[in-house]
Design an enzyme around this catalytic site. Structure first.
Site, PDB file in Angstrom:
ATOM      1  N   HIS A  14      -9.867   2.859   3.448  1.00 53.20           N
ATOM      2  CA  HIS A  14      -9.127   1.667   3.021  1.00 53.20           C
ATOM      3  C   HIS A  14     -10.032   0.445   3.001  1.00 53.20           C
ATOM      4  O   HIS A  14     -10.786   0.207   3.951  1.00 53.20           O
ATOM      5  CB  HIS A  14      -7.965   1.449   3.994  1.00 53.20           C
ATOM      6  CG  HIS A  14      -7.033   0.350   3.608  1.00 53.20           C
ATOM      7  ND1 HIS A  14      -6.585  -0.604   4.489  1.00 53.20           N
ATOM      8  CD2 HIS A  14      -6.448   0.057   2.415  1.00 53.20           C
ATOM      9  CE1 HIS A  14      -5.758  -1.426   3.882  1.00 53.20           C
ATOM     10  NE2 HIS A  14      -5.659  -1.054   2.611  1.00 53.20           N
ATOM     11  N   GLU A  41     -10.642   3.032  -1.379  1.00 51.45           N
ATOM     12  CA  GLU A  41      -9.708   2.078  -1.989  1.00 51.45           C
ATOM     13  C   GLU A  41     -10.282   0.698  -1.750  1.00 51.45           C
ATOM     14  O   GLU A  41     -10.874   0.428  -0.696  1.00 51.45           O
ATOM     15  CB  GLU A  41      -8.337   2.188  -1.297  1.00 51.45           C
ATOM     16  CG  GLU A  41      -7.232   1.313  -1.890  1.00 51.45           C
ATOM     17  CD  GLU A  41      -7.095  -0.076  -1.272  1.00 51.45           C
ATOM     18  OE1 GLU A  41      -6.249  -0.844  -1.739  1.00 51.45           O
ATOM     19  OE2 GLU A  41      -7.865  -0.422  -0.324  1.00 51.45           O
ATOM     20  N   ASP A  43      -9.771  -3.765  -3.268  1.00 51.92           N
ATOM     21  CA  ASP A  43      -8.924  -4.717  -3.998  1.00 51.92           C
ATOM     22  C   ASP A  43      -9.788  -5.556  -4.941  1.00 51.92           C
ATOM     23  O   ASP A  43     -10.865  -6.007  -4.554  1.00 51.92           O
ATOM     24  CB  ASP A  43      -8.230  -5.646  -2.999  1.00 51.92           C
ATOM     25  CG  ASP A  43      -7.511  -4.868  -1.916  1.00 51.92           C
ATOM     26  OD1 ASP A  43      -6.529  -4.180  -2.244  1.00 51.92           O
ATOM     27  OD2 ASP A  43      -7.941  -4.923  -0.743  1.00 51.92           O
ATOM     28  N   HIS A  56      -9.170  -9.409  -1.138  1.00 54.28           N
ATOM     29  CA  HIS A  56      -7.768  -9.136  -0.820  1.00 54.28           C
ATOM     30  C   HIS A  56      -6.911 -10.396  -0.869  1.00 54.28           C
ATOM     31  O   HIS A  56      -5.860 -10.433  -1.515  1.00 54.28           O
ATOM     32  CB  HIS A  56      -7.654  -8.483   0.561  1.00 54.28           C
ATOM     33  CG  HIS A  56      -6.271  -8.061   0.928  1.00 54.28           C
ATOM     34  ND1 HIS A  56      -5.325  -8.932   1.442  1.00 54.28           N
ATOM     35  CD2 HIS A  56      -5.646  -6.853   0.832  1.00 54.28           C
ATOM     36  CE1 HIS A  56      -4.206  -8.280   1.660  1.00 54.28           C
ATOM     37  NE2 HIS A  56      -4.363  -7.021   1.296  1.00 54.28           N
ATOM     38  N   GLU A 116      -7.447  -1.089  -6.543  1.00 54.63           N
ATOM     39  CA  GLU A 116      -6.195  -1.843  -6.503  1.00 54.63           C
ATOM     40  C   GLU A 116      -6.377  -3.171  -7.231  1.00 54.63           C
ATOM     41  O   GLU A 116      -7.199  -4.008  -6.838  1.00 54.63           O
ATOM     42  CB  GLU A 116      -5.723  -2.094  -5.064  1.00 54.63           C
ATOM     43  CG  GLU A 116      -4.358  -2.774  -5.100  1.00 54.63           C
ATOM     44  CD  GLU A 116      -3.813  -3.196  -3.750  1.00 54.63           C
ATOM     45  OE1 GLU A 116      -4.246  -2.703  -2.711  1.00 54.63           O
ATOM     46  OE2 GLU A 116      -2.920  -4.076  -3.782  1.00 54.63           O
TER      47      GLU A 116
END
Ligand code: G3P
Ligand code: MG
Length: 256
Positions: A14, A41, A43, A56, A116
């Protein structure tokens, strides 16, 4: 695992490297890679000049030293900002990375990406389109890539825009709780997977989503016991911060 429904790794680091390095930085991706992770993953948000960066929060303060807004700051300045000190002094030189540099790093290191799309407020459409265009070009330039990246977002507008820009890229719709109308929302945006907060997930959701042919991905699973339970329910994959506790091969290779 049904590889058509979920052709991706089961355990995903993450925000790049979970608890081992400052989130959404190249140091994070390096930390995950050193730990054996080949799946991350992270952002992606737009700077004021429309350049995509890993980020993020729309405002500075938590992970980037200083005050201000990402969407009002040019990428050249962001690249000089400190995105590592909050995590520890050894990361003080760690900058905000450009998404393009991260794509290059992941290509060079064989890292699967769950990208993301994280628009700053009011920038959903443009963020979805910019990210999708960049990923589509990346895929064209990397024909050997398999599996290709999976885009995801909480923003239906960003997903719609990504779909328009690059319909062939795989998309997952992020939710916190699985909404009642999940099926029509996934179908409307041509999504192949539903991504949700594991804390609100129940086994019946998993059964129904899988029976309809969609993948189920959970965030952010940091307890190995809970991870085992979710996999036993049939959850296809999850991301974790605890890459120190939950390895890339967690759950074995042969779950069905
Ligand atoms: O993509 C899964 C997860 O990262 C969503 O929540 O806030 O950590 O980006 P967040
Ligand atoms: Mg995220």
């Amino acid at each position: 695992m049904n590889s058509q429904r979920w052709p991706y790794p089961r355990v995903i680091a993450h925000r790049g490297g979970g608890v081992l390095a400052p989130e959404n930085t190249l140091a994070a991706l390096r930390a995950g890679w050193r730990r054996g992770f080949r799946a991350a993953e992270f952002d992606v948000m737009l700077a004021s000049d429309g350049v995509a960066v890993l980020m993020h929060d729309p405002e500075f303060g938590r992970t980037v030293t200083g005050a201000g807004q990402v969407a009002q700051t040019p990428s050249a300045l962001l690249q000089k900002m400190d995105a590592g000190s909050w995590f520890g002094p050894t990361f003080a030189e760690e900058p905000v990375p450009l998404f393009e540099d991260v794509l290059g790093f992941c290509r060079a290191h064989g890292i699967f990406m769950n990208i993301e799309i994280k628009p700053a407020p009011g920038h959903d459409e443009r963020t979805g389109s910019v990210v999708a265009h960049l990923v589509a070009r990346f895929c064209e330039e990397t024909p050997e890539l398999s599996p290709t990246p999976l885009l995801s977002s909480f923003s239906s507008t960003a997903l719609e825009s990504a779909q328009r820009a690059a319909p062939h890229l795989a998309r997952g719709h992020l939710f916190d709780r699985v909404p009642k109308d999940w099926r029509s929302r996934l179908e409307a945006l041509g999504c192949r997977a539903l991504h949700c907060d594991h804390r609100y997930l129940v086994q019946q959701d998993v059964d129904e989503i899988r029976a309809a042919g969609f993948g189920v991905f959970c965030y952010t699973v940091n307890d190995p016991e809970r991870a085992r339970e979710l996999l036993a329910w049939g959850v296809d994959a999850f991301c974790t911060d605890r890459i120190d506790l939950i390895g890339p091969d967690f759950g074995g290779r042969n779950l069905s």
